[in-house]
Design an enzyme around this catalytic site. Structure first.
Site, PDB file in Angstrom:
ATOM      1  N   ARG A  36      45.549  12.412  15.031  1.00 21.81           N
ATOM      2  CA  ARG A  36      46.528  11.475  14.953  1.00 21.81           C
ATOM      3  C   ARG A  36      46.922  11.538  16.874  1.00 21.81           C
ATOM      4  NH1 ARG A  36      49.248  14.870  10.160  1.00 21.81           N
ATOM      5  NH2 ARG A  36      48.146  13.121   8.735  1.00 21.81           N
ATOM      6  N   LYS A 197      45.221  16.839  -9.664  1.00 26.48           N
ATOM      7  CA  LYS A 197      46.315  16.599 -10.818  1.00 26.48           C
ATOM      8  C   LYS A 197      46.302  15.071 -10.816  1.00 26.48           C
ATOM      9  CE  LYS A 197      48.574  20.829 -10.346  1.00 26.48           C
ATOM     10  NZ  LYS A 197      50.677  21.041  -9.903  1.00 26.48           N
ATOM     11  N   GLY A 350      44.780  13.267   3.220  1.00 26.43           N
ATOM     12  CA  GLY A 350      44.326  14.313   4.568  1.00 26.43           C
ATOM     13  C   GLY A 350      43.355  15.217   3.563  1.00 26.43           C
ATOM     14  N   GLY A 373      50.209  10.042   1.578  1.00 21.20           N
ATOM     15  CA  GLY A 373      51.440   9.961   0.913  1.00 21.20           C
ATOM     16  C   GLY A 373      52.029   8.544   0.847  1.00 21.20           C
TER      17      GLY A 373
HETATM   18  P1  ADP Z   1      44.314  14.442  -1.236  1.00 15.56           P
HETATM   19  O1  ADP Z   1      44.955  14.907  -0.293  1.00 15.56           O
HETATM   20  O2  ADP Z   1      43.115  13.427  -0.086  1.00 15.56           O
HETATM   21  O3  ADP Z   1      45.508  13.388  -1.362  1.00 15.56           O
HETATM   22  P2  ADP Z   1      44.630  15.842  -3.082  1.00 15.56           P
HETATM   23  O4  ADP Z   1      45.647  17.001  -2.117  1.00 15.56           O
HETATM   24  O5  ADP Z   1      45.027  15.189  -3.874  1.00 15.56           O
HETATM   25  O6  ADP Z   1      43.788  14.821  -2.337  1.00 15.56           O
HETATM   26  O7  ADP Z   1      43.683  16.639  -3.888  1.00 15.56           O
HETATM   27  C1  ADP Z   1      42.839  17.174  -3.401  1.00 15.56           C
HETATM   28  C2  ADP Z   1      42.351  19.182  -3.831  1.00 15.56           C
HETATM   29  O8  ADP Z   1      42.139  18.250  -5.652  1.00 15.56           O
HETATM   30  C3  ADP Z   1      41.703  20.231  -3.140  1.00 15.56           C
HETATM   31  O9  ADP Z   1      41.946  21.103  -2.796  1.00 15.56           O
HETATM   32  C4  ADP Z   1      40.430  20.344  -4.412  1.00 15.56           C
HETATM   33  O10 ADP Z   1      39.734  21.451  -4.147  1.00 15.56           O
HETATM   34  C5  ADP Z   1      41.644  19.728  -5.866  1.00 15.56           C
HETATM   35  N1  ADP Z   1      40.276  20.121  -6.275  1.00 15.56           N
HETATM   36  C6  ADP Z   1      39.735  18.863  -6.701  1.00 15.56           C
HETATM   37  N2  ADP Z   1      38.931  18.404  -8.195  1.00 15.56           N
HETATM   38  C7  ADP Z   1      38.987  20.043  -8.502  1.00 15.56           C
HETATM   39  C8  ADP Z   1      38.243  20.675  -9.345  1.00 15.56           C
HETATM   40  N3  ADP Z   1      37.650  20.028 -10.384  1.00 15.56           N
HETATM   41  N4  ADP Z   1      39.229  21.605  -9.922  1.00 15.56           N
HETATM   42  C9  ADP Z   1      40.171  22.558  -8.084  1.00 15.56           C
HETATM   43  N5  ADP Z   1      40.507  21.924  -7.923  1.00 15.56           N
HETATM   44  C10 ADP Z   1      40.390  20.607  -7.409  1.00 15.56           C
END
Ligand code: ADP
Ligand code: MG
Length: 396
Positions: A36, A197, A350, A373
């Site tokens: 960063r 989610k 992230g 975000g």
């Molecule tokens: P980003 O940070 O790239 O925006 P998110 O925070 O939305 O991504 O999602 C990442 C999280 O989702 C990780 O902590 C990952 O472990 C979790 N995750 C992904 N698939 C599963 C799953 N099948 N069961 C539980 N957790 C999951």
């Protein structure tokens, strides 16, 4: 419309307050990951070369309006000085007499770093008094912190409204690349979406459905879609209050000619602990008491075939519990199947950025967004208050 940048404004000799995103991990008093800082260098260097007096302001972590010693920016000043190869002065506050004196002492091309702005209770409240104090330090405001533009905070919005306000080079590029995904993407446009989610990403799913040829869904959120189709997901993470949302999205995708591609097989385990027993099953055979933690190899093949045809790809969200090998295998395999040679590839989030780094392909991707975000808000078609407040470029 395009925003003015540091190139469109005379900064020579001016006091320029730059909102940067130096929210970096610290370890034992040092910056553990400096990507960063590097991302902000082009704007800082340009301002120094133009003879501006550069004042940097950033947040780090979540101190919640009070000073927290572990979240001071001194290690950031040290690392930034090394990267810039020029001294970076650091003050222990963001406002007040010591800061005013340090600003007054700046010569053309000098760089000053203020303290963590979130030590100030007014930052997250967009307190007008804090905005006024920050504005008093500068003649011009620059935002180069894409990761914060979805937040109406004092150092992002409040102060920007009180001074001529323009974008830095990092923000300019983020807006250009992500904006084009909505305004003029090359087709086929394929989106890969994962993460825990659905609820975090409903807006993005809805806004992108009509714009893309295919949406490849994995990770925890795929479980909710599969449950909505009637599959028994065992102990998998399922948002039972979002089954209707998932069913609606499936129906809308079908109606709009978007292929919403769900996993056909899953890696299931008895628990999330390291070394847990795991195996691959078709989506209609998740054993009771087991949980889906990754997409399976047939799903990787299916996703890879979609990606091979794409001319534009956007990816947000890991496709499994990638923090815990071997449940990173699906995410890593899909990362390696990104059509980096033949398509515009954009990655945001992230955890997703960490995942593509782990796959060793981050430097081949067209654009790795610095804002999780913020990139999602932009792709939802929502206003970004930190961008709205910047001056528009004149036409022609
Ligand atoms: P980003 O940070 O790239 O925006 P998110 O925070 O939305 O991504 O999602 C990442 C999280 O989702 C990780 O902590 C990952 O472990 C979790 N995750 C992904 N698939 C599963 C799953 N099948 N069961 C539980 N957790 C999951
Ligand atoms: Mg995350």
């Amino acid at each position: 419309m395009a925003k003015k940048t540091v190139r469109d404004i005379d900064v020579a000799g001016k006091r320029v307050l730059v909102r940067v995103d130096f929210n970096v991990p610290l370890k034992e008093g040092r910056v553990a990951e400096d990507a960063r800082l590097k991302a902000a260098l082009p704007t800082i260097r340009y301002l120094c070369e133009q003879g501006a007096r550069v004042i940097l302001v950033s947040h780090l972590g979540r101190p919640k309006g009070v000073p927290v010693d572990e979240l001071r920016l001194d290690p950031v000043a040290v690392r930034l000085g090394e990267l810039l190869q020029r001294p970076v002065h650091k003050v222990d506050a963001c406002t007040g007499p010591a800061v005013e004196a340090a600003v007054a002492a700046l010569g053309p091309g000098d760089v000053l770093l203020l303290e963590n702005i979130r030590f100030h209770p007014g930052e997250e409240k967009n307190d007008p008094e804090l905005a006024r104090q920050l504005a008093a330090l500068c003649d011009i405001y620059v935002n180069d912190a894409f990761g914060t533009v979805h937040r109406a905070h004092a150092s992002v919005v409040g102060v920007a409204a009180l001074r001529p306000a323009v974008a830095g080079f990092l923000l300019e590029r983020e807006l250009e690349v992500l904006g084009k995904l909505l305004s003029a993407p090359e087709h086929p446009f394929v989106v890969v979406i994962g993460g825990a989610k659905i609820s975090d990403k409903i807006g993005v799913l809805e806004n992108l459905l009509a714009r893309v040829e295919a949406m490849l869904v994995g990770g925890g959120m795929a479980n909710t879609f599969l449950a909505a189709q009637g599959h028994d997901m065992g102990l998998s993470l399922v948002e039972t209050d979002k089954l209707e949302v998932a069913a609606n999205l499936l129906a809308r995708a079908a109606g709009q000619g978007c292929r919403l591609v769900l996993p056909v097989d899953l890696v299931v385990a008895e628990s999330q602990v390291p070394g847990a027993v795991h195996r691959v099953v078709p989506v209609n055979a998740v054993p009771g008491g087991w949980m889906a933690l990754d997409i399976g190899p047939e799903t990787v093949k299916l996703f890879a075939a979609e990606l091979a045809r794409a001319r534009t790809v956007f990816w947000n969200g890991p496709l499994g519990y990638f923090e815990q090998p071997p449940f990173d295998a699906g995410t890593v395999a899909v990362a390696r199947a990104l059509p980096v040679a033949t398509a515009t590839t954009v990655v945001g989030g992230g955890d997703t950025v960490r995942a593509v780094k782990r796959a060793g392909i981050a430097d081949k991707i067209t654009h790795v967004s610095t804002g999780g975000g913020a990139s999602l808000k932009l792709l939802e078609g929502k206003e970004l208050p930190g961008v709205t407040v910047l001056q528009e470029k004149e036409e022609g």
